[in-house]
Every structure is written in C-alpha cells, then in structure tokens.
Design a protein around this motif. Structure first.
Motif, PDB file in Angstrom:
ATOM      1  N   LEU A   1       8.828  -2.675   4.981  1.00 30.13           N
ATOM      2  CA  LEU A   1       8.219  -2.497   6.301  1.00 30.13           C
ATOM      3  C   LEU A   1       7.025  -1.551   6.239  1.00 30.13           C
ATOM      4  O   LEU A   1       5.997  -1.796   6.881  1.00 30.13           O
ATOM      5  N   LEU A   2       7.140  -0.486   5.455  1.00 29.28           N
ATOM      6  CA  LEU A   2       6.009   0.432   5.304  1.00 29.28           C
ATOM      7  C   LEU A   2       4.817  -0.247   4.656  1.00 29.28           C
ATOM      8  O   LEU A   2       3.670  -0.017   5.043  1.00 29.28           O
ATOM      9  N   VAL A   3       5.078  -1.101   3.662  1.00 27.01           N
ATOM     10  CA  VAL A   3       3.992  -1.855   3.019  1.00 27.01           C
ATOM     11  C   VAL A   3       3.290  -2.732   4.043  1.00 27.01           C
ATOM     12  O   VAL A   3       2.057  -2.748   4.141  1.00 27.01           O
ATOM     13  N   LEU A   4       4.057  -3.461   4.833  1.00 22.20           N
ATOM     14  CA  LEU A   4       3.464  -4.360   5.822  1.00 22.20           C
ATOM     15  C   LEU A   4       2.702  -3.593   6.898  1.00 22.20           C
ATOM     16  O   LEU A   4       1.617  -4.010   7.316  1.00 22.20           O
ATOM     17  N   ARG A   5       3.233  -2.473   7.325  1.00 23.71           N
ATOM     18  CA  ARG A   5       2.527  -1.667   8.323  1.00 23.71           C
ATOM     19  C   ARG A   5       1.217  -1.126   7.775  1.00 23.71           C
ATOM     20  O   ARG A   5       0.197  -1.113   8.462  1.00 23.71           O
ATOM     21  N   HIS A   6       1.257  -0.681   6.523  1.00 25.98           N
ATOM     22  CA  HIS A   6       0.025  -0.158   5.926  1.00 25.98           C
ATOM     23  C   HIS A   6      -0.996  -1.275   5.730  1.00 25.98           C
ATOM     24  O   HIS A   6      -2.187  -1.090   5.964  1.00 25.98           O
ATOM     25  N   GLU A   7      -0.521  -2.432   5.316  1.00 30.49           N
ATOM     26  CA  GLU A   7      -1.428  -3.572   5.164  1.00 30.49           C
ATOM     27  C   GLU A   7      -2.081  -3.909   6.500  1.00 30.49           C
ATOM     28  O   GLU A   7      -3.287  -4.171   6.564  1.00 30.49           O
ATOM     29  N   ASN A   8      -1.310  -3.899   7.564  1.00 32.28           N
ATOM     30  CA  ASN A   8      -1.873  -4.163   8.892  1.00 32.28           C
ATOM     31  C   ASN A   8      -2.925  -3.134   9.264  1.00 32.28           C
ATOM     32  O   ASN A   8      -3.960  -3.469   9.837  1.00 32.28           O
ATOM     33  N   ALA A   9      -2.666  -1.877   8.945  1.00 34.05           N
ATOM     34  CA  ALA A   9      -3.647  -0.819   9.232  1.00 34.05           C
ATOM     35  C   ALA A   9      -4.938  -1.060   8.468  1.00 34.05           C
ATOM     36  O   ALA A   9      -6.041  -0.893   9.008  1.00 34.05           O
ATOM     37  N   VAL A  10      -4.819  -1.472   7.209  1.00 39.31           N
ATOM     38  CA  VAL A  10      -6.002  -1.767   6.395  1.00 39.31           C
ATOM     39  C   VAL A  10      -6.768  -2.935   7.006  1.00 39.31           C
ATOM     40  O   VAL A  10      -7.994  -2.892   7.144  1.00 39.31           O
ATOM     41  N   LEU A  11      -6.068  -3.971   7.393  1.00 42.11           N
ATOM     42  CA  LEU A  11      -6.725  -5.156   7.947  1.00 42.11           C
ATOM     43  C   LEU A  11      -7.426  -4.852   9.269  1.00 42.11           C
ATOM     44  O   LEU A  11      -8.472  -5.431   9.556  1.00 42.11           O
ATOM     45  N   ARG A  12      -6.876  -3.951  10.045  1.00 43.34           N
ATOM     46  CA  ARG A  12      -7.528  -3.578  11.302  1.00 43.34           C
ATOM     47  C   ARG A  12      -8.855  -2.864  11.072  1.00 43.34           C
ATOM     48  O   ARG A  12      -9.743  -2.894  11.934  1.00 43.34           O
ATOM     49  N   ARG A  13      -9.007  -2.213   9.926  1.00 46.68           N
ATOM     50  CA  ARG A  13     -10.251  -1.497   9.618  1.00 46.68           C
ATOM     51  C   ARG A  13     -11.357  -2.433   9.145  1.00 46.68           C
ATOM     52  O   ARG A  13     -12.510  -2.030   9.059  1.00 46.68           O
ATOM     53  N   GLN A  14     -11.015  -3.647   8.804  1.00 46.38           N
ATOM     54  CA  GLN A  14     -11.964  -4.556   8.164  1.00 46.38           C
ATOM     55  C   GLN A  14     -12.826  -5.287   9.180  1.00 46.38           C
ATOM     56  O   GLN A  14     -12.392  -5.596  10.279  1.00 46.38           O
ATOM     57  N   VAL A  15     -14.029  -5.570   8.758  1.00 49.43           N
ATOM     58  CA  VAL A  15     -14.939  -6.350   9.578  1.00 49.43           C
ATOM     59  C   VAL A  15     -15.053  -7.755   9.005  1.00 49.43           C
ATOM     60  O   VAL A  15     -14.752  -8.731   9.666  1.00 49.43           O
ATOM     61  N   LEU A  16     -15.462  -7.873   7.749  1.00 48.16           N
ATOM     62  CA  LEU A  16     -15.657  -9.183   7.143  1.00 48.16           C
ATOM     63  C   LEU A  16     -14.626  -9.520   6.068  1.00 48.16           C
ATOM     64  O   LEU A  16     -14.189 -10.659   5.968  1.00 48.16           O
ATOM     65  N   ARG A  17     -14.294  -8.564   5.237  1.00 49.78           N
ATOM     66  CA  ARG A  17     -13.329  -8.832   4.175  1.00 49.78           C
ATOM     67  C   ARG A  17     -12.484  -7.592   3.921  1.00 49.78           C
ATOM     68  O   ARG A  17     -12.879  -6.481   4.255  1.00 49.78           O
TER      69      ARG A  17
END
Length: 59
Positions: free
Chosen positions: A7-23
C-alpha cells in the motif's frame, strides 16, 4: 506487513504521478522509497507491485 508495504508503494507511486506533467520522472528519493519498501515485500510480488523493474531503478 507485506500488504502494508504494498500500500505504501502504491501511495508513493500515486504521489509521483500527480507531480508529472508529460511523463513519469522518478527522483532519487523515489528510488530510495521503492528500494526500502522492496525489503518488506516478497520478491515474487515485485512485478505486480512496483511500477519499475530493478534495472530501471538503477538506470
């Protein structure tokens, strides 16, 4: 414990994806989190849990 780490991995991945604009761009701290959490998750589950392979993380 393993499920909590997943769950922590998935939450962190979501946080990373929210920071992204193009890739997706994983920063050093992101790689650190994935490496630290990988010790808590059985290796056979890595492919289903982590967004990157170990080789990608090292690159």
């Amino acid at each position: 414990m393993s499920k909590d780490a997943e769950l922590l991995v998935l939450r962190h991945e979501n946080a990373v994806l929210r920071r992204q604009v193009l890739r997706v761009h994983y920063e050093s701290v992101d790689r650190f989190w994935f490496a630290a959490l990988s010790t808590l998750i059985p290796r056979r589950r890595w492919a289903q849990v982590f967004p990157v392979s170990p080789a990608t993380g090292l690159a």
